[in-house]
Write an enzyme that holds these catalytic residues in place. Structure first.
Site, PDB file in Angstrom:
ATOM      1  N   GLY A  90      93.451 -19.211 -20.487  1.00  0.00           N
ATOM      2  CA  GLY A  90      93.231 -20.296 -21.600  1.00  0.00           C
ATOM      3  C   GLY A  90      93.427 -21.653 -20.774  1.00  0.00           C
ATOM      4  O   GLY A  90      92.654 -22.496 -21.187  1.00  0.00           O
ATOM      5  N   SER A  91      94.386 -21.763 -19.857  1.00  0.00           N
ATOM      6  CA  SER A  91      94.454 -23.241 -18.974  1.00  0.00           C
ATOM      7  C   SER A  91      93.085 -23.393 -18.466  1.00  0.00           C
ATOM      8  O   SER A  91      92.756 -24.624 -18.478  1.00  0.00           O
ATOM      9  CB  SER A  91      95.474 -23.012 -18.331  1.00  0.00           C
ATOM     10  OG  SER A  91      96.881 -22.685 -18.837  1.00  0.00           O
ATOM     11  N   ASP A 198      95.381 -20.680 -29.642  1.00  0.00           N
ATOM     12  CA  ASP A 198      96.410 -20.049 -30.608  1.00  0.00           C
ATOM     13  C   ASP A 198      95.836 -19.797 -31.724  1.00  0.00           C
ATOM     14  O   ASP A 198      96.565 -19.569 -32.711  1.00  0.00           O
ATOM     15  CB  ASP A 198      97.852 -20.793 -30.494  1.00  0.00           C
ATOM     16  CG  ASP A 198      98.462 -20.967 -29.288  1.00  0.00           C
ATOM     17  OD1 ASP A 198      98.286 -20.148 -28.456  1.00  0.00           O
ATOM     18  OD2 ASP A 198      99.242 -22.077 -29.260  1.00  0.00           O
ATOM     19  N   SER A 219      92.636 -18.304 -25.238  1.00  0.00           N
ATOM     20  CA  SER A 219      93.513 -17.775 -24.031  1.00  0.00           C
ATOM     21  C   SER A 219      93.738 -16.273 -24.589  1.00  0.00           C
ATOM     22  O   SER A 219      93.679 -15.671 -25.740  1.00  0.00           O
ATOM     23  CB  SER A 219      94.994 -18.222 -24.191  1.00  0.00           C
ATOM     24  OG  SER A 219      95.638 -17.353 -23.467  1.00  0.00           O
ATOM     25  N   HIS A 224      98.673 -13.381 -27.090  1.00  0.00           N
ATOM     26  CA  HIS A 224      97.696 -14.198 -28.072  1.00  0.00           C
ATOM     27  C   HIS A 224      96.920 -13.238 -28.930  1.00  0.00           C
ATOM     28  O   HIS A 224      97.534 -11.994 -29.004  1.00  0.00           O
ATOM     29  CB  HIS A 224      96.902 -15.083 -27.220  1.00  0.00           C
ATOM     30  CG  HIS A 224      97.277 -16.046 -26.441  1.00  0.00           C
ATOM     31  ND1 HIS A 224      97.119 -17.363 -26.966  1.00  0.00           N
ATOM     32  CD2 HIS A 224      98.167 -16.091 -25.514  1.00  0.00           C
ATOM     33  CE1 HIS A 224      97.788 -18.275 -26.148  1.00  0.00           C
ATOM     34  NE2 HIS A 224      98.269 -17.739 -25.343  1.00  0.00           N
ATOM     35  N   ASN A 292      86.260 -21.827  -8.863  1.00  0.00           N
ATOM     36  CA  ASN A 292      85.868 -20.412  -9.524  1.00  0.00           C
ATOM     37  C   ASN A 292      86.882 -19.974 -10.458  1.00  0.00           C
ATOM     38  O   ASN A 292      88.057 -19.755 -10.192  1.00  0.00           O
ATOM     39  CB  ASN A 292      85.735 -19.410  -8.095  1.00  0.00           C
ATOM     40  CG  ASN A 292      85.534 -18.117  -8.554  1.00  0.00           C
ATOM     41  OD1 ASN A 292      85.426 -17.789  -9.787  1.00  0.00           O
ATOM     42  ND2 ASN A 292      85.252 -17.188  -7.494  1.00  0.00           N
TER      43      ASN A 292
HETATM   44  C1  LIG Z   1      97.462 -24.058 -27.191  1.00  0.00           C
HETATM   45  C2  LIG Z   1      97.562 -23.390 -25.823  1.00  0.00           C
HETATM   46  N1  LIG Z   1      96.516 -23.882 -24.955  1.00  0.00           N
HETATM   47  C3  LIG Z   1      96.586 -23.383 -23.905  1.00  0.00           C
HETATM   48  C4  LIG Z   1      97.271 -22.190 -23.452  1.00  0.00           C
HETATM   49  C5  LIG Z   1      97.004 -21.912 -21.928  1.00  0.00           C
HETATM   50  O1  LIG Z   1      96.758 -20.280 -22.088  1.00  0.00           O
HETATM   51  P1  LIG Z   1      96.725 -19.452 -20.682  1.00  0.00           P
HETATM   52  O2  LIG Z   1      98.138 -19.010 -20.832  1.00  0.00           O
HETATM   53  O3  LIG Z   1      96.098 -18.477 -20.920  1.00  0.00           O
HETATM   54  O4  LIG Z   1      96.633 -20.345 -19.496  1.00  0.00           O
HETATM   55  C6  LIG Z   1      98.107 -21.827 -24.392  1.00  0.00           C
HETATM   56  C7  LIG Z   1      99.056 -20.560 -23.717  1.00  0.00           C
HETATM   57  O5  LIG Z   1      99.467 -20.110 -24.637  1.00  0.00           O
HETATM   58  C8  LIG Z   1      98.345 -22.423 -25.745  1.00  0.00           C
HETATM   59  O6  LIG Z   1      99.188 -22.162 -26.309  1.00  0.00           O
END
Ligand SMILES: Cc1ncc(COP(=O)(O)O)c(C=O)c1O
Length: 442
Positions: A90-91, A198, A219, A224, A292
């Site tokens: 998600g990041s 979320d 994510s 999730h 990547n």
């Molecule tokens: C609102 C939100 N954005 C982004 C992320 C990032 O997701 P990831 O952990 O898959 O990098 C999270 C992670 O829980 C999140 O709660």
């Protein structure tokens, strides 16, 4: 062992054994007893995820392949969105969504260093990180309780001649006021990125969140709404943004051939790009400084199986939320319970509670954790108070705060959340409710 079999027969036999293994050694949970650990969220899966994963492993393609295509198409279909790109978290999805806005292909609407992006501080750090990393300026506004989303009354005050975008999450699945935010973005010609990490399955006036702004992100980390271990997605209805996202996801390249394929466009060696020699191999022409951020087909395979369960996951999250809220309704003088904004139909990620004056959040959390109930803060609480922000706070540069972040600070101090994930039974929800009563009535 497999000498007398075709490859398909061998594969079928292995997959049957994997299914039996999963049935026997996973998911044989005893009924809930008080004292058992209650995670705020966890993977919910069965033999289908495990056999699909092993099927992909036996194929041994490893990188993005047929399961990735299937997943991207299935998620697009689920969300009714034109384009979807699978990524490794998600990041990464947030990074790509933001960086897509910096592409020179967007002309004067491209976000430049020093341009401003309106956001909030009481969320997950990687909604904000890409803005800072690029050298754009996050502009923080406060939120409201009990929605925990951006205070739309502050938007007009936050805008400046350098504002180019709004990038915010639907907090714990609760859609922000999309009518107000979208109208504001349209009025000022701003991009809107919905961090939908979320909120998969939440709707706003009948449309899935994440598809209403310009770009949405998901994510698939285990807590999730659905998981593939690590994973994420970027989706959009805009063909140009999609093209940019794909380019940046895949090393910044100009070519759109999938992994392992060449010359789909039949123009691999006959075009002019930049100042390269005419006919330079299109596979190695770069239209962006990219990354990547692809996921593997193994992750996508698990995602394909999870996606089939998503509608039932969403329903269970909603019913767990409703049951918990009803059970806590007599505590409203001590606790503020979460509420959706008008027009929203949230697919809740968690149940967020703010303790009123006289009730100590820390004492409630300690009590619940002592009962085995896992609790969570609203992520960063107030991102500006974290060590990563020290340099910016001390210099006063690189960000702006509009108004005060009083409610954000209140959330940091007084709020916490518990889970409503689909693996929770009624007995678990009732135990959480009972324990919360005990924690505030001691
Ligand atoms: C609102 C939100 N954005 C982004 C992320 C990032 O997701 P990831 O952990 O898959 O990098 C999270 C992670 O829980 C999140 O709660």
């Amino acid at each position: 062992m497999f000498e007398d079999m075709t490859e398909q027969q061998a594969r079928d036999q292995i997959l049957q054994q994997v299914a039996a293994y999963c049935d026997t050694f996973h998911n044989q949970k005893p009924p809930f007893e008080p004292g058992q650990r209650i995670p705020y969220a966890a993977r919910v899966y069965d033999r289908e995820e495990m056999t699909t994963l092993v099927d992909s492993a036996l194929e041994f393609w490893l990188t993005a392949g047929r399961y990735t295509d299937e997943f991207e198409q299935a998620l697009s279909k689920f969300l009714s969105v034109a384009h979807c790109s699978l990524v490794n978290s998600g990041s990464s999805a947030n990074l790509l969504a933001f960086m897509a806005l910096t592409s020179p292909l967007l002309g004067e609407r491209a976000v430049l260093r020093g341009d401003e992006v309106i956001t909030i501080a009481c969320g997950f750090p990687t909604t904000v990180a890409p803005i800072v990393q690029f050298g754009a300026v996050p502009v923080f506004v406060d939120v409201t309780i009990p929605q925990y989303n951006i205070d739309v009354a502050m938007l007009e005050e936050a805008v400046s001649p350098r504002t180019k975008a709004v990038m915010i999450a639907h907090t714990l699945g609760n859609p922000f006021d999309l009518d107000a935010v979208k109208a504001f973005c349209t009025r000022h010609k701003l991009w809107l990125i919905e961090d939908n990490c979320d909120a998969l399955g939440s709707k706003y006036r009948g449309t899935y969140t994440g598809t209403i702004g310009d770009i949405g992100t998901s994510s698939f980390y285990p807590p999730h709404h659905m998981t593939m271990g690590e994973g994420g997605a970027v989706y959009t209805n805009d063909a140009l943004l999609h093209k940019i996202v794909r380019s940046m996801r895949d090393w910044g390249r100009d070519c759109v051939c999938p992994s392992g394929m060449d010359n789909l466009c039949q123009h691999r060696f006959d075009r002019q790009y930049g100042e390269l020699p005419k006919g330079y191999d299109h596979k190695y022409v770069y239209s962006h400084f990219g990354y990547n951020l692809k996921a593997t087909d193994l992750q996508a395979a698990v995602g394909c199986a999870q996606l089939k369960k998503l509608p039932q996951f969403i329903e269970r999250r909603k019913s767990n939320f409703t049951r918990l809220k009803e059970a806590l309704s007599d505590l409203q003088e001590k606790l503020i319970l979460p509420e959706a904004c008008e027009g929203a139909d949230p697919s809740w990620f968690g149940f967020l509670i703010t303790c009123r004056a006289g009730i100590s959040r820390d004492a409630v959390v300690q009590y619940l954790e002592g009962k085995g109930i896992q609790t969570r803060m609203l992520f960063a609480g107030n991102l500006l108070r974290h060590p990563c922000f020290t340099d910016m706070r001390e210099s006063g540069e690189g960000y702006r705060v509009v108004g005060s972040l009083t409610v954000t600070d209140q959330i940091m101090r007084d709020a916490f959340w518990v889970g409503v994930y689909p693996g929770m039974t009624d007995a678990v929800i009732d135990f959480i409710a009972k324990s919360i009563h005990e924690s505030v009535n001691r």
